[in-house]
Write a protein that holds these residues in place. Structure first.
Motif, PDB file in Angstrom:
ATOM      1  N   UNK A 153     -25.576 -28.218   6.823  1.00  0.00           N
ATOM      2  CA  UNK A 153     -24.928 -28.353   8.467  1.00  0.00           C
ATOM      3  C   UNK A 153     -25.170 -27.312   9.210  1.00  0.00           C
ATOM      4  N   UNK A 154     -25.784 -26.033   7.745  1.00  0.00           N
ATOM      5  CA  UNK A 154     -26.399 -24.401   8.381  1.00  0.00           C
ATOM      6  C   UNK A 154     -25.205 -23.566   8.482  1.00  0.00           C
ATOM      7  N   UNK A 155     -24.235 -24.055   7.865  1.00  0.00           N
ATOM      8  CA  UNK A 155     -23.684 -22.811   7.826  1.00  0.00           C
ATOM      9  C   UNK A 155     -23.840 -21.695   6.719  1.00  0.00           C
ATOM     10  N   UNK A 156     -23.787 -20.157   6.450  1.00  0.00           N
ATOM     11  CA  UNK A 156     -24.504 -18.864   5.859  1.00  0.00           C
ATOM     12  C   UNK A 156     -23.411 -18.978   5.025  1.00  0.00           C
ATOM     13  N   UNK A 157     -24.584 -18.867   3.948  1.00  0.00           N
ATOM     14  CA  UNK A 157     -24.034 -18.256   2.243  1.00  0.00           C
ATOM     15  C   UNK A 157     -22.828 -16.792   3.188  1.00  0.00           C
ATOM     16  N   UNK A 158     -22.854 -16.200   4.368  1.00  0.00           N
ATOM     17  CA  UNK A 158     -21.892 -15.263   4.947  1.00  0.00           C
ATOM     18  C   UNK A 158     -20.581 -15.503   5.569  1.00  0.00           C
ATOM     19  N   UNK A 159     -20.598 -16.304   6.354  1.00  0.00           N
ATOM     20  CA  UNK A 159     -19.980 -17.778   6.795  1.00  0.00           C
ATOM     21  C   UNK A 159     -19.056 -18.038   5.134  1.00  0.00           C
ATOM     22  N   UNK A 160     -19.591 -18.449   4.004  1.00  0.00           N
ATOM     23  CA  UNK A 160     -18.712 -18.693   3.211  1.00  0.00           C
ATOM     24  C   UNK A 160     -17.471 -17.316   3.383  1.00  0.00           C
ATOM     25  N   UNK A 161     -18.374 -16.356   2.752  1.00  0.00           N
ATOM     26  CA  UNK A 161     -17.185 -14.606   1.983  1.00  0.00           C
ATOM     27  C   UNK A 161     -16.243 -14.919   3.831  1.00  0.00           C
ATOM     28  N   UNK A 162     -16.525 -14.996   4.363  1.00  0.00           N
ATOM     29  CA  UNK A 162     -15.696 -14.556   5.761  1.00  0.00           C
ATOM     30  C   UNK A 162     -14.756 -16.002   4.849  1.00  0.00           C
ATOM     31  N   UNK A 163     -14.689 -16.805   5.328  1.00  0.00           N
ATOM     32  CA  UNK A 163     -13.849 -18.550   4.969  1.00  0.00           C
ATOM     33  C   UNK A 163     -12.976 -17.578   3.547  1.00  0.00           C
ATOM     34  N   UNK A 164     -13.637 -17.002   2.549  1.00  0.00           N
ATOM     35  CA  UNK A 164     -12.814 -17.230   1.684  1.00  0.00           C
ATOM     36  C   UNK A 164     -11.857 -15.842   1.832  1.00  0.00           C
ATOM     37  N   UNK A 165     -12.374 -14.937   2.298  1.00  0.00           N
ATOM     38  CA  UNK A 165     -11.582 -13.451   3.192  1.00  0.00           C
ATOM     39  C   UNK A 165     -10.242 -14.397   3.889  1.00  0.00           C
ATOM     40  N   UNK A 166     -10.729 -15.011   4.626  1.00  0.00           N
ATOM     41  CA  UNK A 166      -9.605 -15.885   5.802  1.00  0.00           C
ATOM     42  C   UNK A 166      -8.750 -16.512   4.841  1.00  0.00           C
ATOM     43  N   UNK A 167      -8.963 -17.159   3.699  1.00  0.00           N
ATOM     44  CA  UNK A 167      -7.509 -17.624   2.985  1.00  0.00           C
ATOM     45  C   UNK A 167      -6.853 -16.784   2.735  1.00  0.00           C
ATOM     46  N   UNK A 168      -7.567 -16.235   1.844  1.00  0.00           N
ATOM     47  CA  UNK A 168      -6.401 -15.385   0.639  1.00  0.00           C
ATOM     48  C   UNK A 168      -6.109 -14.504   1.847  1.00  0.00           C
ATOM     49  N   UNK A 169      -6.607 -13.546   3.025  1.00  0.00           N
ATOM     50  CA  UNK A 169      -5.681 -12.695   4.222  1.00  0.00           C
ATOM     51  C   UNK A 169      -4.305 -13.494   4.541  1.00  0.00           C
ATOM     52  N   UNK A 170      -5.011 -15.459   4.692  1.00  0.00           N
ATOM     53  CA  UNK A 170      -3.635 -15.903   5.624  1.00  0.00           C
ATOM     54  C   UNK A 170      -2.010 -16.777   4.427  1.00  0.00           C
ATOM     55  N   UNK A 171      -2.999 -16.866   3.532  1.00  0.00           N
ATOM     56  CA  UNK A 171      -1.411 -17.045   1.867  1.00  0.00           C
ATOM     57  C   UNK A 171      -1.689 -15.465   1.933  1.00  0.00           C
ATOM     58  N   UNK A 172      -1.149 -14.661   2.222  1.00  0.00           N
ATOM     59  CA  UNK A 172      -0.639 -13.342   2.134  1.00  0.00           C
ATOM     60  C   UNK A 172       0.127 -13.113   3.490  1.00  0.00           C
ATOM     61  N   UNK A 173      -0.231 -13.500   4.819  1.00  0.00           N
ATOM     62  CA  UNK A 173       0.460 -13.807   6.316  1.00  0.00           C
ATOM     63  C   UNK A 173       1.473 -14.538   5.171  1.00  0.00           C
ATOM     64  N   UNK A 174       1.394 -15.819   4.839  1.00  0.00           N
ATOM     65  CA  UNK A 174       2.639 -16.939   4.365  1.00  0.00           C
ATOM     66  C   UNK A 174       3.989 -16.511   3.643  1.00  0.00           C
ATOM     67  N   UNK A 175       3.069 -15.447   3.434  1.00  0.00           N
ATOM     68  CA  UNK A 175       4.107 -15.055   2.279  1.00  0.00           C
ATOM     69  C   UNK A 175       5.463 -13.912   3.156  1.00  0.00           C
ATOM     70  N   UNK A 176       5.024 -13.889   3.910  1.00  0.00           N
ATOM     71  CA  UNK A 176       6.079 -13.442   5.110  1.00  0.00           C
ATOM     72  C   UNK A 176       6.328 -11.532   4.936  1.00  0.00           C
ATOM     73  N   UNK A 177       5.693 -11.289   4.409  1.00  0.00           N
ATOM     74  CA  UNK A 177       5.106 -10.097   4.427  1.00  0.00           C
ATOM     75  C   UNK A 177       3.975  -9.009   4.003  1.00  0.00           C
ATOM     76  N   UNK A 178       3.801  -7.984   4.608  1.00  0.00           N
ATOM     77  CA  UNK A 178       2.856  -7.213   4.661  1.00  0.00           C
ATOM     78  C   UNK A 178       2.700  -5.887   3.387  1.00  0.00           C
ATOM     79  N   UNK A 179       2.502  -5.827   2.077  1.00  0.00           N
ATOM     80  CA  UNK A 179       2.094  -4.425   1.933  1.00  0.00           C
ATOM     81  C   UNK A 179       2.125  -3.836   1.953  1.00  0.00           C
TER      82      UNK A 179
END
Length: 511
Positions: free
Chosen positions: A361-387
């Protein structure tokens, strides 16, 4: 005289220079980890068509005496056995074989044992055996011929209890360097529990595709040869590093294609793990920094679990990213395997090609790394704390505790970790902070009382050391301590010394 650098160096004949017998010593010092060496032997069993492999620890009371790897593969006749026991022995590898260099059996075995005996039988030939004794191998490359009667006895031992029925092979290690020298005080039981657990995880991970097929099994067992009692008998379960129940991102996994100029197209299967997973499939590989990156397979055998191969540095925010790569059959300079089959050296061409990798579909491997980064950060945000980010824990703290800290707290990247160790100090001190070496030093005087009679080691007293890390890590994260922090250090020192002396008093009363 001018020299033409575009042509080969001219020669004036040749002479034969066979290896010195001490080459065997070099061969046996390649840094094989115990579980990596055993996995190399199991690879040979798979190449022999084995359906069942038994890894058997033999003990005589409290003393471990031998380790055997037994399989029901097609076996070897005498000539094939001679080739197998020859360093670099040339044989015709099948197109899908796991063996490559002709050194694995010898180097893996003699890295961990003073002697390796191989006994084998086929449906059409009598049982034969060979033994490499390290002492003989180093002096004159002399390989012993095992007495036929003993060879048959060893085969018969496993014919009666599986896996051998009509054919098979037994590899026996004696003088295993890793075995406890003195098995008393429960040392042998602790060693077996620790080693078998680690070995099971390693084999379950690196051979998970074979174990998942249903027609291949690995059993690890221990037997007391004096009583015949068999215990710690269990089957190795497959640990699929991509076996998450639900993808961490709805658009993944995705297949990316890269084009390496000197080689051609290569497919990358990019996955994003479920955040905060406690599954063994996720945690079986090292720390959060170790387990991200590429998982290279060769003929369905995992060769490398994690790592970015010079493409980028590991980051905590990419801990959910895993990329499966099935290496091509044909040899190339793009991917070079280590002799131990414990890693892949990828050429700079591979890292460069990743920059332009795309999916259909034209997505790049760098887009994949950004998505993985975002999933990790969003999970941290949902925990309700910033450590707040912390310096990583280091040597002296149990690996399981280090892993938990690294998963629960953001780690300051590219910084030396905080180590913990015991050392002789003035008895008025419970701990000392060494800023220069970034180490928390605990007073050796109080160690025995704190351990309560348990045997000490590099990663002992995990509860105390964890508390000391939590208490003191901020001291290392600041350039200097203010008056309040200095007063806290004095306070903690006083309380901990008093508590440690109370532990000493209790030990004295119990005595």
């Amino acid at each position: 005289m001018t020299t033409d650098w575009h042509f080969d160096v001219p020669t004036a004949g040749s002479k034969r220079l066979p290896p010195d017998a001490r080459y065997m010593e070099a061969l046996s010092n390649q840094g094989y980890a115990f579980e990596v060496a055993i996995a190399d032997l199991v690879d040979n069993s798979i190449d022999a068509g084995a359906k069942d492999v038994v890894i058997h620890f033999l003990r005589d009371g409290d003393q471990l005496v031998s380790l055997l790897v037994v399989d029901d593969g097609k076996g070897m006749d005498e000539s094939s056995l001679d080739v197998a026991m020859t360093v670099g022995g040339r044989r015709d590898y099948a197109a899908n074989a796991l063996g490559m260099f002709g050194t694995g059996l010898k180097s893996a075995s003699l890295s961990h044992a003073s002697a390796v005996t191989v006994v084998s039988t086929t449906k059409r030939t009598r049982t034969a055996g060979r033994r490499w004794l390290m002492e003989h191998a180093m002096s004159n490359f002399q390989c012993d011929i095992v007495a036929p009667a003993y060879a048959q006895t060893l085969i018969d031992r496993y014919d009666n209890r599986r896996p051998i029925e009509w054919q098979g092979t037994v590899v026996r290690w004696d003088g295993v360097k890793d075995f406890p020298k003195h098995g008393g005080g429960g040392q042998t039981d602790r060693y077996l529990h620790r080693t078998i657990n680690k070995l099971g995880l390693h084999l379950g991970l690196y051979l998970h595709r074979f174990l998942a097929r249903g027609d291949f099994n690995i059993t690890i067992a221990a037997e007391d040869v004096r009583t015949g009692t068999i215990y710690m008998n269990f089957g190795v379960e497959p640990l699929d590093p991509f076996g998450y129940p639900v993808s961490g991102h709805p658009e993944y996994p995705k297949a990316f294609t890269i084009s390496v100029p000197s080689f051609g197209g290569i497919t990358l299967d990019a996955h994003i793990w479920t955040p905060k997973s406690n599954l063994d499939e996720y945690k079986a590989v090292g720390s959060v920094m170790d387990r991200q990156g590429f998982y290279f397979y060769r003929h369905d055998r995992l060769i490398q679990a994690g790592g970015w191969n010079s493409f980028r540095q590991p980051e905590q925010h990419l801990s959910l990213s895993r990329v499966a790569v099935d290496l091509p059959d044909r040899p190339s300079d793009v991917f070079r395997l280590t002799v131990k089959k414990a890693g892949v050296d990828a050429s700079p061409e591979f890292a460069s090609a990743l920059e332009t990798a795309t999916d259909p579909q034209g997505s790049t491997f760098l887009d994949y790394l950004t998505s993985a980064d975002t999933v990790y950060r969003e999970a941290r945000k949902r925990s309700g704390t910033t450590r707040k980010p912390v310096l990583p824990p280091g040597k002296g703290l149990d690996p399981a505790v280090r892993e938990t800290i690294e998963e629960e707290l953001p780690i300051i990247a590219y910084e030396e970790p905080i180590a913990l160790r015991w050392q002789k100090l003035d008895n008025e001190l419970f701990f000392h902070i060494d800023r220069e070496d970034r180490t928390i030093i605990l007073n050796q005087h109080y160690r025995a009382a704190i351990l309560g009679g348990r045997r000490g080691g590099l990663n002992d007293a995990p509860l105390l050391k964890s508390l000391m890390y939590i208490l003191l890590h901020q001291v290392f994260e600041k350039e200097y301590s203010g008056s309040r922090e200095k007063d806290n250090l004095v306070l903690w020192q006083s309380i901990l010394v008093s508590a440690a002396r109370s532990e000493l008093d209790k030990v004295g009363d119990d005595g």
